[in-house]
Design an enzyme around this catalytic site. Sequence first.
Site, short mmCIF file in Angstrom:
data_model
loop_
_atom_site.label_atom_id
_atom_site.label_comp_id
_atom_site.label_asym_id
_atom_site.label_seq_id
_atom_site.Cartn_x
_atom_site.Cartn_y
_atom_site.Cartn_z
N LEU A 145 -29.14 0.79 5.63
CA LEU A 145 -29.99 -0.38 5.74
C LEU A 145 -31.22 -0.23 4.86
CD1 LEU A 145 -30.79 -3.03 7.20
CD2 LEU A 145 -31.84 -1.60 8.97
N VAL A 146 -31.48 -1.20 3.98
CA VAL A 146 -32.67 -1.14 3.13
C VAL A 146 -33.62 -2.30 3.37
CG1 VAL A 146 -31.57 0.20 1.30
CG2 VAL A 146 -31.48 -2.30 1.20
N SER A 147 -33.15 -3.34 4.06
CA SER A 147 -34.04 -4.45 4.39
C SER A 147 -33.50 -5.17 5.61
CB SER A 147 -34.16 -5.43 3.21
OG SER A 147 -35.18 -6.39 3.46
N SER A 148 -34.42 -5.72 6.40
CA SER A 148 -33.99 -6.41 7.61
C SER A 148 -35.00 -7.47 7.99
CB SER A 148 -33.84 -5.41 8.77
OG SER A 148 -35.10 -4.85 9.11
#
Length: 336
Positions: free
Chosen positions: A104-107
């Site tokens: 995960l790199v952005s949420s």
Amino acid sequence: MGGRAANHSGYDEHLDGLAASARAALVREIELSGAWADDPVWREAFEAVPRHLFVPYYYVPAVGVTGGYERRWGEHPDPAARERWLRGAYADTPLATRLRDGELVSSSSQPSLMAMMLAALEIADGHRVLEIGAGTGYNAALLAHRLGDDDLVTTVDLEPEITESARRHLAAAGHRPVVVTGDGARGVPERAPYDRIIATCSLPAVPRAWLAQCRPGGGILTPFATGLLVLTVQDARHAEGRFLHTPAYFVPLRGGERSEPGVPGLGGVPRRARSDDLFRFLLALTRGSLDPQEAYALWEREGAPRRERYGVTVSGEHAWAWLDDPEGPYVWSLPA
């Protein structure tokens, strides 16, 4: 959804109605959580800003696939799949929006946590706000709606793909705050000074650039050591504040070190402490200063202190965490 032809089937109207009811249900859920009890003006922002415009697609864990993800998106050819996407967009949960090599790199953060953070900022009319971590643009839209002036809001992210998509989402929602591509740790000096700075990503130290770009008496809210730290800025080199009560886990700034890496050497620490959120917070906060056994002894002696008892002081080139009192006896140095 799925092009203009969908209008002839009436499905766009159906999704619009579903979005309105789902958004209203989310607002009720946040209200019940007490997230904006101290600043209920945020209710209007969450009622007005459509979250689904900021998450045209997102990822959920795939059923039966360890570590795998299923992509949900608003242009799916199956009407039932589009409906699942829309309902999920208004769930009070974080949504994974960008993956790289399975990581995960952005949420998009959990809405009730966003509401609590925004209320804790104590924003007033006319405040200039810098957001570190543009993400989907949803948080910047909430800020712009609350302040009633897009130009008062600046949001920054390192990756051009993220800032470009944030701009598109914001424009679709009718907002145009200033979106900058750059290193969030450096702030955005050309838009300073700011009255408030809010970070939506974790980092191992409080950047001095943020203090220099914040007005004296201004505030900084940032994830730190699995908590949320609220600092009052005295001047360009000094700030101090305490943690909010809630745990918080965010994607690291620039893909750096995670907030809570595995902690080695837990031998001798009872099992109940190893899995206790407050003990894990103490370990994260004092990493490099206390070994786990020392941390456990303190934790027991002080009655498993809650996050609100901890704070951080930044003074010139030095920074330290503390329990109860910045002068001690419990103080731990932090990275510069």
